[in-house]
Design a protein around this motif. Sequence first.
Motif, PDB file in Angstrom:
ATOM      1  N   GLY A  80       0.836  -1.199   0.000  1.00 48.22           N
ATOM      2  CA  GLY A  80       0.000   0.000   0.000  1.00 48.22           C
ATOM      3  C   GLY A  80       0.863   1.237   0.000  1.00 48.22           C
ATOM      4  N   HIS A  81       0.216   2.390  -0.158  1.00 45.90           N
ATOM      5  CA  HIS A  81       0.977   3.643  -0.089  1.00 45.90           C
ATOM      6  C   HIS A  81       0.751   4.305   1.269  1.00 45.90           C
ATOM      7  CE1 HIS A  81      -2.623   6.155  -0.987  1.00 45.90           C
ATOM      8  NE2 HIS A  81      -2.939   5.221  -1.873  1.00 45.90           N
ATOM      9  N   SER A  82       1.815   4.886   1.784  1.00 39.75           N
ATOM     10  CA  SER A  82       1.767   5.486   3.121  1.00 39.75           C
ATOM     11  C   SER A  82       1.289   6.931   3.070  1.00 39.75           C
ATOM     12  CB  SER A  82       3.161   5.448   3.750  1.00 39.75           C
ATOM     13  OG  SER A  82       4.037   6.287   3.007  1.00 39.75           O
ATOM     14  N   ALA A 112      -9.841   5.680   4.375  1.00 43.09           N
ATOM     15  CA  ALA A 112     -10.159   4.800   3.240  1.00 43.09           C
ATOM     16  C   ALA A 112      -8.935   4.624   2.339  1.00 43.09           C
ATOM     17  CB  ALA A 112     -11.329   5.371   2.441  1.00 43.09           C
ATOM     18  N   ASP A 113      -8.236   5.707   2.083  1.00 43.93           N
ATOM     19  CA  ASP A 113      -7.163   5.713   1.070  1.00 43.93           C
ATOM     20  C   ASP A 113      -5.837   6.113   1.704  1.00 43.93           C
ATOM     21  OD1 ASP A 113      -5.882   5.634  -1.328  1.00 43.93           O
ATOM     22  OD2 ASP A 113      -6.712   7.480  -2.108  1.00 43.93           O
ATOM     23  N   MET A 114      -5.053   5.198   2.286  1.00 41.95           N
ATOM     24  CA  MET A 114      -5.381   3.826   2.563  1.00 41.95           C
ATOM     25  C   MET A 114      -4.634   3.342   3.794  1.00 41.95           C
ATOM     26  SD  MET A 114      -3.241   1.841  -0.450  1.00 41.95           S
ATOM     27  CE  MET A 114      -3.172   0.319   0.514  1.00 41.95           C
ATOM     28  N   LYS A 115      -4.592   4.230   4.825  1.00 39.29           N
ATOM     29  CA  LYS A 115      -3.819   3.877   6.016  1.00 39.29           C
ATOM     30  C   LYS A 115      -4.430   2.706   6.794  1.00 39.29           C
ATOM     31  CE  LYS A 115      -1.743   8.419   6.736  1.00 39.29           C
ATOM     32  NZ  LYS A 115      -1.608   9.573   7.659  1.00 39.29           N
ATOM     33  N   ASP A 144       4.694   8.659  -1.857  1.00 37.60           N
ATOM     34  CA  ASP A 144       4.385   9.484  -3.043  1.00 37.60           C
ATOM     35  C   ASP A 144       3.511   8.836  -4.113  1.00 37.60           C
ATOM     36  OD1 ASP A 144       5.773  11.577  -1.989  1.00 37.60           O
ATOM     37  OD2 ASP A 144       7.477  11.486  -3.360  1.00 37.60           O
ATOM     38  N   GLU A 145       2.633   7.900  -3.702  1.00 34.40           N
ATOM     39  CA  GLU A 145       1.727   7.321  -4.710  1.00 34.40           C
ATOM     40  C   GLU A 145       0.777   8.388  -5.252  1.00 34.40           C
ATOM     41  OE1 GLU A 145      -1.867   5.376  -6.384  1.00 34.40           O
ATOM     42  OE2 GLU A 145      -1.794   6.658  -4.618  1.00 34.40           O
ATOM     43  N   GLU A 146       0.402   9.322  -4.388  1.00 36.77           N
ATOM     44  CA  GLU A 146      -0.592  10.327  -4.780  1.00 36.77           C
ATOM     45  C   GLU A 146       0.018  11.481  -5.582  1.00 36.77           C
ATOM     46  OE1 GLU A 146      -3.581   9.679  -4.507  1.00 36.77           O
ATOM     47  OE2 GLU A 146      -4.055   8.622  -2.638  1.00 36.77           O
ATOM     48  N   SER A 147       1.349  11.486  -5.714  1.00 36.65           N
ATOM     49  CA  SER A 147       1.954  12.608  -6.438  1.00 36.65           C
ATOM     50  C   SER A 147       2.819  12.125  -7.600  1.00 36.65           C
ATOM     51  CB  SER A 147       2.750  13.488  -5.482  1.00 36.65           C
ATOM     52  OG  SER A 147       3.631  12.705  -4.698  1.00 36.65           O
ATOM     53  N   GLY A 169      -3.863  -2.912  -1.232  1.00 38.41           N
ATOM     54  CA  GLY A 169      -5.104  -2.718  -0.471  1.00 38.41           C
ATOM     55  C   GLY A 169      -5.783  -1.377  -0.680  1.00 38.41           C
ATOM     56  N   GLU A 170      -5.801  -0.890  -1.918  1.00 40.37           N
ATOM     57  CA  GLU A 170      -6.518   0.362  -2.218  1.00 40.37           C
ATOM     58  C   GLU A 170      -8.011   0.163  -1.956  1.00 40.37           C
ATOM     59  OE1 GLU A 170      -5.438   3.284  -3.085  1.00 40.37           O
ATOM     60  OE2 GLU A 170      -3.560   3.085  -4.206  1.00 40.37           O
ATOM     61  N   PRO A 171      -8.724   1.254  -1.695  1.00 41.58           N
ATOM     62  CA  PRO A 171     -10.155   1.107  -1.380  1.00 41.58           C
ATOM     63  C   PRO A 171     -10.985   0.670  -2.587  1.00 41.58           C
ATOM     64  CG  PRO A 171      -9.536   3.442  -1.497  1.00 41.58           C
ATOM     65  CD  PRO A 171      -8.269   2.647  -1.600  1.00 41.58           C
ATOM     66  N   THR A 172     -11.382  -0.573  -2.590  1.00 44.86           N
ATOM     67  CA  THR A 172     -12.202  -1.111  -3.689  1.00 44.86           C
ATOM     68  C   THR A 172     -13.506  -1.690  -3.155  1.00 44.86           C
ATOM     69  OG1 THR A 172     -11.299  -3.354  -3.520  1.00 44.86           O
ATOM     70  CG2 THR A 172     -10.103  -1.808  -4.939  1.00 44.86           C
TER      71      THR A 172
HETATM   72 ZN   LIG Z   1      -4.795   5.227  -2.831  1.00 46.56          ZN
END
Ligand SMILES: [Zn+2]
Length: 384
Positions: A80-82, A112-115, A144-147, A169-172
């Motif tokens: 996952g991304h932190s 939710a996204d995604m801690k 840095d997944e979001e950037s 484990g992204e919110p799906t």
């Molecule tokens: Zn995410």
Amino acid sequence: MHSMNPPNLTSMLQQLIATPSISSVNSRWDHENTTIINLLAQWLDGLGFNVDVLPIPGLSGKANLIARIGSGEDGLVLSGHSDTVPYDEGRWRYDPFVLTEVGDRLYGLGTADMKSFFALVIEAIKAMPLGRLTQPLTIIATADEESSMSGARALVARQQRLGRYAVIGEPTGLRLIRMHKGIAMEAIQLTGRSGHSSDPAHGINALDGMYRVMSEIIAWREELARCHRNAMFKVETPTINLGHIQGGDNPNRICAQCELHIDMRSLPGMQLDDMRGALKKRLATALQGSGLQFKMRSLFHGTPAMETAADSIIVQYAEALTGFNAEAVCYGTEGPYLTELGMETIIMGPGEIKQAHQPDEYLEMSHIKPSIQLIQSLVHRFCY
Ligand SMILES: [Zn+2]
């Protein structure tokens, strides 16, 4: 780093939400993520994992975590991304950095996204006999997944084999995704020469040139849609969006400069670099003889499309576990980077994508128990 037994689930969630880890292309918002990585590292160390905190080369305060237990060539990666996106100041009812339980929801930035995924993974595995794994279990937390995706790209650069199967484990809403489109964003810049509008020969008009560019892009888009189709997606064809344009100043001046921004979404099997190359070639041809200078630059270099085969063991196992068929989505993830490292990857996690990137982001508490069971089943299947 000192090791620490992970606290209970609520306390883990509270601490993760209370630790800011915003990433943004805008430096006003961008934040370090080493604090949250160290928190996860301590807890996983406490469970007996071998923990590596890997600073991202060239980016101070940014790091990935690779925590590994057990040995072997195959095994399972839970990734996952932190980081989180920034939040809209003043538009939250609750403090984004305080886990707030209201009704059957847990509010907070990153719930939710995604801690929450990390807390649920640790909660799920701390009850399991980790000394008896026959294949390794690896937990990855990226930066840095979001950037910029710098974390995922740093993982690929290491070329370390991390496992055979991976779940991001992204919110799906706990449904599984095995396919998504690739995304890139390009700027197209035309430079001509200004002059008095009364005589077109006084200058070279960049807006006239951009008209040719846009016609060419639209023709190419139609051609792509005829040649590429994938019925798994709601939008079955690759897409190109003309998103932004700026140029010129005055009606009586020849426009000397014009810039267009586009977004391109590829299907699995199409390479973004090939699309960029094809576009450049077509536009150069379309502009031949115009006298305009033509430049292209990437605004977002892009995340590739991802596809994991329908008959992959992890896809079939997750379908059987959840009762859902694997789906395809139009947003990007770190999946293609894990695929590049040889992992058969699915995207599946608690929380809903429509709550992500929104004020009052929350996790439905009804997702907690099924998530823990799902994670335990996956670890049983692939690591014992
Ligand atoms: Zn995410």
